[in-house]
Design a protein around this motif. Structure first.
Motif, PDB file in Angstrom:
ATOM      1  N   ARG A   2       0.837  -1.207   0.000  1.00  0.00           N
ATOM      2  CA  ARG A   2       0.000   0.000   0.000  1.00  0.00           C
ATOM      3  C   ARG A   2       0.866   1.249   0.000  1.00  0.00           C
ATOM      4  N   GLU A   3       1.924   1.245   0.801  1.00  0.00           N
ATOM      5  CA  GLU A   3       2.819   2.394   0.872  1.00  0.00           C
ATOM      6  C   GLU A   3       3.548   2.619  -0.453  1.00  0.00           C
ATOM      7  N   ASP A  19     -10.007  -3.154   4.736  1.00  0.00           N
ATOM      8  CA  ASP A  19     -10.998  -2.160   5.145  1.00  0.00           C
ATOM      9  C   ASP A  19     -12.409  -2.565   4.740  1.00  0.00           C
ATOM     10  N   GLY A  60       2.325   2.100  -3.331  1.00  0.00           N
ATOM     11  CA  GLY A  60       1.383   2.497  -4.363  1.00  0.00           C
ATOM     12  C   GLY A  60       0.982   1.371  -5.290  1.00  0.00           C
ATOM     13  N   GLY A  63      -6.400   1.357  -2.571  1.00  0.00           N
ATOM     14  CA  GLY A  63      -6.929   2.688  -2.843  1.00  0.00           C
ATOM     15  C   GLY A  63      -7.011   3.416  -1.522  1.00  0.00           C
ATOM     16  N   GLU A  64      -7.903   4.406  -1.444  1.00  0.00           N
ATOM     17  CA  GLU A  64      -8.092   5.068  -0.155  1.00  0.00           C
ATOM     18  C   GLU A  64      -8.484   4.054   0.903  1.00  0.00           C
ATOM     19  N   GLU A  65      -9.258   3.052   0.474  1.00  0.00           N
ATOM     20  CA  GLU A  65      -9.578   1.909   1.322  1.00  0.00           C
ATOM     21  C   GLU A  65      -9.137   0.643   0.601  1.00  0.00           C
TER      22      GLU A  65
END
Length: 283
Positions: A57-58, A79, A60, A97-99
């Motif tokens: 996630r970090e 999430d 990308g 993504g954002e979640e």
């Protein structure tokens, strides 16, 4: 896609343990090239799932697939879950993504395989009680009424009772030692364990297999496992896990990129990786 990865290349990957045998990188990278997508697919053998997901996630990353032994563990690290993944409690596709959201496309692969087998009847014998077995149960919904679940871990098999209830299936956990004796009851046999990978012995004695029984082995390496070969020799309709692998992979790409992948091309790439000629002979 660029000839070489660049600063815009999107990262997708497989997380599991082990992963060296996986045909997924070959399939997805061939598909990305055909679709003109600037992305790369890698396979990571991970021991600790949570920091691996956090790292992706970090960095990308766009998404990842989840394989053995993490399809159930990953559920608590996300999430959001889509409706199917939440129902069965197993995830094989993650989109960042954002979640971070989890999906299950294994069910699509199993359903497709069962359609190819024209599998029908009353009773299925399911070997295994992990994340893949959960996808099999969901795929059996509406087609079979009774499922015998044999696992080396009887507690894991018993833990599937709530899922079976939600799916409307009459599931009967049986000790692993009883799988051979109960085989004669089955109209469908599904191997959802890793047993047989790499050409190993089949997960049960097929002497009690009826000729009309359909057989699905989720193992795809080798393409024709000993279980599939022996079942065919006994007059059964039998296929390995390659069709399932390709279908779940294609559905993964739809989730990540909103594209329509060429499943034939993906299967050819997997066969080349597995050392099988496109015409069916050994490469």
């Amino acid at each position: 896609m660029s000839a070489l990865p660049d600063a815009s290349t999107r990262l997708t990957c497989l997380l599991g343990h082990p992963v060296a045998h996986s045909a997924s990188p070959a399939m997805h990278n061939a598909s990305f090239r055909k679709l003109g997508i600037n992305a790369v697919y890698l396979a990571f053998d991970v021991i600790r799932l949570k920091p691996a997901l956090e790292g992706l996630r970090e960095l990308g990353a766009l998404g990842c697939n989840i394989t053995v032994p993490y399809k159930e563990e990953v559920v608590m690290l996300l999430d959001l879950l889509d409706e199917r993944a939440e129902l069965i409690g197993a995830v094989n596709v993650v989109k960042f993504g954002e979640e971070v959201m989890g999906f299950n496309t294994d069910v699509d692969g199993v359903k497709y395989s069962l359609e190819l087998l024209e599998a029908t009847g009353d009773c299925a014998l399911l070997l295994g009680a992990g994340g893949a077995a959960r996808a099999v149960l969901a795929a059996l919904q509406g087609s079979f009424d009774r499922v015998l679940i044999a696992s080396r871990n009887v507690n894991r098999a018993s833990a599937l009772s709530d899922l079976c209830l939600r799916l409307g299936l009459d599931c009967i956990p049986i000790p692993w030692e009883e799988r051979n004796r109960r085989l004669a009851e089955a109209d469908l046999l599904v191997n959802a364990t890793p047993l047989g990978t790499g050409g190993g012995e089949p997960p049960l004695d097929l002497s009690g297999l009826r000729s009309g029984t359909a057989v699905l082995d989720l193992v795809y390496n080798p393409v024709e496992t000993q279980l599939v070969r022996e079942a065919r020799e006994r007059g059964c309709r039998a296929i390995g896990g390659l069709k399932m692998l390709v279908r779940q992979a294609a559905m993964s790409e739809r989730i990540w990129f909103n594209v329509d992948p060429d499943e034939g091309l993906m299967e050819e790439a997997a066969l080349r990786f597995l050392g099988v000629g496109i015409g069916g002979g050994e490469g």
